[in-house]
Design an enzyme around this catalytic site. Structure first.
Site, mmCIF file in Angstrom:
data_model
loop_
_atom_site.group_PDB
_atom_site.id
_atom_site.type_symbol
_atom_site.label_atom_id
_atom_site.label_comp_id
_atom_site.label_asym_id
_atom_site.label_seq_id
_atom_site.Cartn_x
_atom_site.Cartn_y
_atom_site.Cartn_z
ATOM 1 N N SER A 1 0.841 -1.195 0.000
ATOM 2 C CA SER A 1 0.000 0.000 0.000
ATOM 3 C C SER A 1 0.881 1.251 0.000
ATOM 4 O O SER A 1 1.651 1.474 -0.940
ATOM 5 C CB SER A 1 -0.962 -0.045 1.187
ATOM 6 O OG SER A 1 -1.982 0.923 1.056
ATOM 7 N N ASP B 1 -9.450 -4.402 -5.950
ATOM 8 C CA ASP B 1 -9.078 -3.497 -4.865
ATOM 9 C C ASP B 1 -9.927 -2.234 -4.948
ATOM 10 O O ASP B 1 -9.725 -1.392 -5.837
ATOM 11 C CB ASP B 1 -7.587 -3.158 -4.981
ATOM 12 C CG ASP B 1 -7.029 -2.469 -3.749
ATOM 13 O OD1 ASP B 1 -7.811 -1.827 -3.027
ATOM 14 O OD2 ASP B 1 -5.811 -2.569 -3.514
ATOM 15 N N HIS C 1 -7.799 -5.140 -1.388
ATOM 16 C CA HIS C 1 -6.530 -4.549 -0.952
ATOM 17 C C HIS C 1 -5.721 -5.499 -0.071
ATOM 18 O O HIS C 1 -4.500 -5.391 0.010
ATOM 19 C CB HIS C 1 -6.816 -3.240 -0.197
ATOM 20 C CG HIS C 1 -5.627 -2.358 -0.029
ATOM 21 N ND1 HIS C 1 -4.847 -1.936 -1.092
ATOM 22 C CD2 HIS C 1 -5.065 -1.796 1.080
ATOM 23 C CE1 HIS C 1 -3.869 -1.168 -0.638
ATOM 24 N NE2 HIS C 1 -3.969 -1.065 0.667
#
Length: 719
Positions: A589, A664, A696
């Site tokens: 991320s 995601d 995600h």
């Protein structure tokens, strides 16, 4: 059980048996649950403060029960409700304020990170009757304080069910998917302000305050879902990217007796991140914040005439964080936390919003606010007073006097207090001690009982090649940064080892902490057993070292963070046992954005990087998070583009693995697709993997095992 060990040392006790006898951790064990820790199930204190409830599950036959326990003895008193032929298996529960009714959740279906759909029942504790709230799946049922009614949201509208008559009334009718939402937050509020239910009963059940979102003009995001059918389909939802239109939010008050709804005029408002009724049922507190998120107002709303006054304002040159650290007392004075003196601390205000005093102070941060015992005049909180990588629990008088440390062991301590603040259950762990749960007296912190530990896991781990994290600081760009390092068990200072760095680096985050392992830690231990040194450095912008350290990255996300990781890698490469020609970095991320930037900007330092679900341009991320730290792209184009890695793909020299889930909803796969296209057009060689329909977290079935196998192989081949 292992004795608590001092940090900053490699402890010989880890080497009680020869290395040859010890096993290496495997990926199958990490993702197969071998190292799963024992935890305390969801515990909630009863109103009497002497008992608590726990939701217990059995696998065979599959069943659930809500059981009541005594704090003093830790013994079960009774089962309040259990699944049976008449009562379906339930996975969560919630009491009415008077504890006469319980909402039971069944057939739960996740939507996004926090939102859920489900079939819900209301169980009457006295009569043992159970009533289904709706045949259709609904969201966020909430009992009125006396348990006589339950409010909920279905298809963007709010309903109220009367328990006595089993009749239901619809109190809003304009809810439409993609347009109007009543009582439930939109995607960006759910993700960034961390709540879903946007309605609240007042303390006597006569009114409901709720938020209405008009997301008609919010741009639509669509992602393909491949599934298992002949044709994929598009999943669409409203997602405001940085600089785009947000939903228009308004505050509404519903009067139960008259069945009338009125809008509260808060003036020009961009965000309403919190609503909370005061002790007085006629007064509602409302927090609003501007689009730049640097000017927060706490309002008081008189529900009798909808008049509004401002209790306090928080301003910051960068941004103001939204928290749940607000407690109203009987006289409507209140407790609040703020970074106004440079560190996060607790403040006491009078009923009209006049500051009485600052309760805590010092060059350290309050990390959790647990509550206030009015009878004993004690505020309970968690802080990093004992070093920024540690957490302890404290009590202090509202005057700021009589502070007492209630926990003793160095590491991470967190507390769950009984309703009357007689007891707390402490959850403790450290980098060398898995979780243990103990009962304590709240007045002085004295331990009364051991509840649960992970002695079995602790003992089992003695048979594996493990080395403790070595905690230290490293001076980079004029700052002493927290760091840990994991070395191979048979570490030899005369040898050269490859270095793999791990980081997240997001604003206010922390990876270097004295707490027990997560899955990544086990993987890092596995890599160490294969001859790698793993290091983690929390650079500028991370948390718990004061406002200025955290907010220095304002308007330039990942610029200073990248500089710190590159400089740290260079400094570590000067160590005699680090091979400066074999340095890698990875992250997920925000950390994936960082690892990508480090490989490009630091192409003379890093030979390899792995980026999982990375942001590659902040232009693609949502308004609330991104603009909090960057303002809008229209105001700060350089801040958005100068550190966007697909704008300089030609800098790639090292080996690069890029991974994303196609489903995601948070960091869209668009980020990786744009990075891929930029690298292709720059004719750069790299590896990439897309996991179909994964969000995600990139998990489900063998997904994590497959992902970490790929990452492990990539490291072995390229580092």
């Amino acid at each position: 059980m292992r004795k608590q060990l001092p940090l900053f040392l490699i402890v010989l006790g880890f080497l009680t048996t020869s290395i040859a006898q010890k096993k290496k951790i495997t990926l199958e064990e990490i993702w197969g649950g071998t190292f799963r820790t024992e935890n305390m199930d969801v515990l909630r204190s009863m109103k009497n403060g002497k008992q608590y409830t726990i939701l217990n599950f059995n696998q065979s036959p599959r069943s659930s029960s809500l059981d009541k326990y005594n704090y003093e003895t830790l013994e079960k008193v009774e089962t309040l409700v259990a699944s049976s032929d008449e009562i379906p298996f339930f996975s969560s529960y919630a009491f009415s304020d008077d504890e006469s009714k319980i909402v039971l959740a069944t057939e739960i279906e996740p939507i996004f990170r926090r939102s859920r759909l489900g079939i819900y029942y209301v169980y009457d504790v006295a009569t043992k009757n159970i009533v289904k709230v709706s045949d259709a799946k609904i969201q966020e049922p909430l009992l009125s304080p006396d348990g006589s009614k339950v409010a909920y949201v279905m298809e963007n509208n709010i309903y109220i069910m009367d328990m006595a008559s089993s009749t239901t009334k619809q109190i809003t009718s304009d809810g439409v998917k993609g347009s109007i939402i009543n009582g439930i937050t939109d995607w960006v509020y759910e993700e960034e302000f961390a709540f879903v239910r946007a309605f609240e009963w007042n303390s006597n059940g006569t009114k409901i305050a709720f938020l209405k979102f008009d997301e008609t003009d919010v741009p639509l995001y669509a992602m393909d879902v491949y599934g298992e059918n002949l044709y994929p389909f598009q999943y669409e939802f409203k997602y405001p990217k940085a600089g785009e239109k947000n939903a228009i939010v308004s505050l509404q008050l519903f009067d139960v007796a008259s069945a009338e709804t009125s809008k509260v005029d808060l003036g020009k408002v961009e965000y309403i991140p919190r609503i909370q009724w005061m002790k007085n049922p006629d007064f509602l507190s409302v927090q609003t914040i501007n689009r730049h998120q640097n000017h927060l107002k706490l309002h008081s709303v008189n529900a009798k005439d909808n008049s509004v006054s401002v209790l306090l304002e928080e301003k910051d040159d960068a941004y103001v964080d939204i928290t749940d650290n607000l407690t109203f007392l009987a006289d409507d004075s209140f407790i609040w936390t703020s970074e106004r003196d440079g560190y996060n601390h607790i403040y006491l205000y009078g009923g009209g919003g006049k500051l009485k005093n600052q309760v805590t102070e010092g060059e350290w941060e309050v990390t959790n606010y647990y509550g206030y015992d009015e009878k004993g005049d004690k505020i309970y909180y968690q802080s990093v007073e004992n070093g920024s990588i540690n957490r302890d629990v404290y009590s202090i008088a509202s005057s700021g006097k009589n502070k007492k440390r209630l926990t003793e062991k160095e590491g991470t301590n967190s507390a769950d207090f009984s309703t009357d603040y007689s007891y707390f259950i402490n959850t403790y762990s450290s980098a060398v001690m898995p979780y243990e749960f103990t009962l304590h007296k709240a007045s002085n912190g004295k331990k009364l009982k051991d509840i649960k530990d992970n002695a079995v896991l602790d003992s089992a781990l003695e048979g594996y090649e493990l080395t403790p994290k070595e905690f230290s600081t490293i001076n980079i760009n004029g700052n002493d940064l927290n760091m840990y390092m994991i070395k191979p068990v048979d570490f030899d200072e005369s040898k050269k080892y490859p270095l793999l760095m791990f980081q997240y680096s997001g604003p206010g985050s922390q990876q270097v902490a004295n707490r027990w392992f997560g899955s990544n830690d086990y993987w890092h231990q596995m890599l160490a057993s294969e001859g790698y040194i793993v290091a983690c450095v929390d650079g500028r912008g991370t948390g718990l070292k004061g406002r200025d350290f955290k907010k220095v990255t304002y308007m330039n996300l990942v610029k200073y963070e990248t500089e710190d990781q590159i400089a740290a890698a260079k400094k570590l490469s000067e160590l005699p046992y680090i091979d400066e020609d074999r340095t890698g970095i990875w992250g997920w991320s925000y950390g994936g954005h960082m690892s990508t930037n480090c490989l490009l900007r630091g192409n003379d330092t890093f030979e390899m990087a792995i980026a999982v679900a990375p942001v590659t341009s902040w232009r693609f991320y949502d308004t609330i998070y991104t603009e909090r730290f960057m303002r809008t792209p229209q105001e700060n184009p350089g801040g958005y583009d100068d550190n966007s890695p697909f704008n300089y793909p030609e800098l790639l020299k090292g080996k690069y693995l890029l991974v994303h889930g196609s489903g995601d909803d948070n960091v869209h796969v668009q980020n990786s697709m744009r990075m891929i296209e930029a690298l292709v057009q720059a004719n750069k060689d790299f590896e990439w993997a897309i996991y179909p329909d994964k969000n995600h977290g990139i998990y489900g079935g063998n997904t994590r095992l497959h992902l970490f196998t790929k990452m492990t192989n990539f490291i072995k081949e390229n580092l």
